[in-house]
Design a protein around this motif. Structure first.
Motif, PDB file in Angstrom:
ATOM      1  N   ALA A  39      37.813  35.512  38.552  1.00 29.98           N
ATOM      2  CA  ALA A  39      38.659  34.773  39.496  1.00 29.98           C
ATOM      3  C   ALA A  39      38.130  33.361  39.688  1.00 29.98           C
ATOM      4  O   ALA A  39      38.905  32.398  39.789  1.00 29.98           O
ATOM      5  N   GLY A  40      36.798  33.224  39.740  1.00 30.79           N
ATOM      6  CA  GLY A  40      36.194  31.897  39.888  1.00 30.79           C
ATOM      7  C   GLY A  40      36.494  31.011  38.700  1.00 30.79           C
ATOM      8  O   GLY A  40      36.807  29.828  38.846  1.00 30.79           O
ATOM      9  N   ARG A  41      36.422  31.614  37.485  1.00 29.95           N
ATOM     10  CA  ARG A  41      36.722  30.819  36.281  1.00 29.95           C
ATOM     11  C   ARG A  41      38.178  30.378  36.260  1.00 29.95           C
ATOM     12  O   ARG A  41      38.500  29.245  35.897  1.00 29.95           O
ATOM     13  N   ARG A  43      40.044  29.922  38.819  1.00 35.36           N
ATOM     14  CA  ARG A  43      40.202  28.893  39.847  1.00 35.36           C
ATOM     15  C   ARG A  43      39.674  27.551  39.334  1.00 35.36           C
ATOM     16  O   ARG A  43      40.277  26.504  39.567  1.00 35.36           O
ATOM     17  N   ARG A  44      38.550  27.604  38.628  1.00 34.03           N
ATOM     18  CA  ARG A  44      37.978  26.360  38.094  1.00 34.03           C
ATOM     19  C   ARG A  44      38.920  25.730  37.072  1.00 34.03           C
ATOM     20  O   ARG A  44      39.105  24.516  37.044  1.00 34.03           O
ATOM     21  N   ARG A  47      41.657  24.050  38.941  1.00 31.93           N
ATOM     22  CA  ARG A  47      41.175  22.808  39.559  1.00 31.93           C
ATOM     23  C   ARG A  47      41.090  21.689  38.530  1.00 31.93           C
ATOM     24  O   ARG A  47      41.447  20.551  38.789  1.00 31.93           O
ATOM     25  N   GLY A 166      35.212  23.577  48.854  1.00 27.29           N
ATOM     26  CA  GLY A 166      35.225  23.839  47.427  1.00 27.29           C
ATOM     27  C   GLY A 166      35.790  22.710  46.590  1.00 27.29           C
ATOM     28  O   GLY A 166      35.937  22.859  45.386  1.00 27.29           O
ATOM     29  N   SER A 171      41.657  25.441  50.278  1.00 26.81           N
ATOM     30  CA  SER A 171      42.580  25.973  51.293  1.00 26.81           C
ATOM     31  C   SER A 171      41.867  26.850  52.322  1.00 26.81           C
ATOM     32  O   SER A 171      42.446  27.209  53.339  1.00 26.81           O
TER      33      SER A 171
END
Lengths: 259, 182
Positions: A39-41, A43-44, A47, A166, A171
């Motif tokens: 999920a972090g990847r 999101r990155r 971004r 972040g 958000s």
């Protein structure tokens, strides 16, 4: 749980034990490390795409605006709000990746005293002042309420009122209203009512116990999604209600718990 | 940017992050449970927070990672709380009280009663209670996490305990009496 510490409230030991019993009955699931990293990847990646799109817009604006300016007369002076509520002046002071972005969310005079609320966004470590101890992390969003030349909560150190985020559009940040003052934790004296709003809120109205209304217009830190509106509450007045509205003057929220 | 402490043996930021998640998941979930009052919501909150933290993990200093994630968790919960404020207010107005059952609360009911009582605290007071009395953080660290003064933390803690003592869900319950003891 540790033994009761000096200065603890009566019953703190009992409360610690009760909290421990509450969570003991809730064994956590195995840590979903792979799911969180995935999920972090994702999101990155989003971004980076958003930043690339923003950069493309900036480049396009940099090319387009001078062309438009050369074709148009000088712009008109910005009008003040008709209701006489605090002025909000965006003054971005950004140079590439090394300066914080600052904006004045509101300022004015109340009870014969000047007040202001400044917001700042520190995108990375290079934007931090070299003469201050580092905060917990960057990027950082800060709010600095000042009444009569005194920074509210200055006792908490140079990064009081600052929150790690972040990025420019985290958000998870915001959504909180607060009364900020120099005395009695914002419960008395001249106070600033600050609302960290989402993109849908255009302005807020604070109704006072004398029937008067104070209107604050939401201001965004340039280049970010962080927004707030602020009004100054006179010392002799208390709050009856707080309402937030969108740009179409539709009421979005109504709070009556503030005093 | 690789942090100086991310040696090859450490496997870099990704491995450091994975180790952090594996080591801290349980504690973070418990903290989030006390902040939210719902275990599934707590796990979602921690997952969301950690996924956000991942995107800039390489900038987080290892010695402040714990504080950083804790602060991100509190901020994420603050945002969640704001969005659900109306629901919270409605729940607080319900005439539901565990004490109304006639007393005799057992251990399981004490847990529910305490979570009910925590749910009626304002968001900041609840965060102060959780950080101060569950995480066992000193007042100075709680102040840094919440971005307020130490005096605010102490006053909020005092007010929160006073509210818990008199909360309807804990009326007649030994915990309410005990909260008044040292």
């Amino acid at each position: 749980m540790t033994a009761e510490q000096d200065g603890d409230e009566p019953g703190a030991v009992r409360l610690r034990a009760a909290l421990a019993r509450s969570v003991a009955a809730r064994p956590a699931s195995p840590a979903p490390v792979e799911r969180i990293v995935a999920a972090g990847r994702a999101r990155r990646r989003r971004r980076r795409l958003a930043m690339a799109a923003t950069a493309a817009c900036v480049v396009a604006a940099a090319v387009t605006v001078p062309l438009l300016r050369s074709a148009q007369p000088a712009p008109s002076v910005r009008q003040m709000p008709a209701d006489g509520t605090p002025s909000a002046t965006a003054k971005p002071t950004r140079t590439p990746a090394t300066e914080p972005v600052t904006v004045t969310a509101g300022h004015g005079t109340v009870d014969g005293t000047a007040w202001s609320l400044t917001m700042a966004y520190y995108p990375d470590e290079s934007a931090l002042p070299a003469d201050l101890p580092p905060p917990d992390g960057v990027p950082l969003v800060c709010q600095r309420p000042v009444i009569g030349g005194v920074l509210v909560d200055h006792q908490a150190g140079p990064w009081a009122g600052c929150d790690p985020v972040g990025g420019p559009d985290d958000s998870s940040f915001g959504g909180e209203m607060a009364l900020r003052g120099l005395h009695d934790k914002g419960a008395s004296g001249t106070r600033l009512f600050v609302s960290n709003t989402g993109p849908d809120v255009s302005y807020g109205v604070v109704r006072l116990d004398d029937g008067g209304d104070l209107t604050g217009h939401a201001v965004t830190i340039p280049g970010t999604s962080y927004r707030a509106w602020v009004v100054a509450v006179p010392a002799a007045r208390s709050i009856v209600s707080v309402d937030e509205y969108d740009s179409g003057r539709h009421r979005l929220s109504h709070s009556t718990e503030w005093r | 940017m690789q942090h100086p402490r991310d040696s090859v043996a450490d496997g870099g930021p990704d491995e450091r992050f994975s180790r952090f998640v594996a080591a801290r998941w349980r504690a973070l979930t418990h903290t989030a449970y006390l902040l939210t009052g719902d275990f599934h919501e707590a796990e979602d909150l921690v997952q969301t927070t950690l996924a956000r933290v991942y995107t800039h993990w390489h900038r987080v200093r290892p010695d402040t990672a714990e504080q950083y994630v804790r602060r991100a968790l509190v901020n994420a919960n603050r945002s969640r709380y704001r969005k659900r404020r109306v629901v919270h207010l409605l729940q607080a107005a319900l005439p539901e009280s565990l004490a109304a059952d006639g007393g005799g609360l057992g251990a399981g009911e004490e847990r529910d009663a305490l979570i009910d009582a925590l749910a009626d605290l304002p968001e900041r007071q609840r965060a102060v209670v959780v950080l101060r009395y569950w995480e066992d953080l000193p007042a100075e660290e709680v102040a840094r996490t919440l971005g307020c003064s130490v005096g605010t933390v102490k006053s909020q803690a005092s007010r929160a305990l006073a509210k818990l003592r008199g909360h309807r869900a804990l009326v007649g319950h030994p915990l309410a009496t005990r909260l008044g003891d040292r």
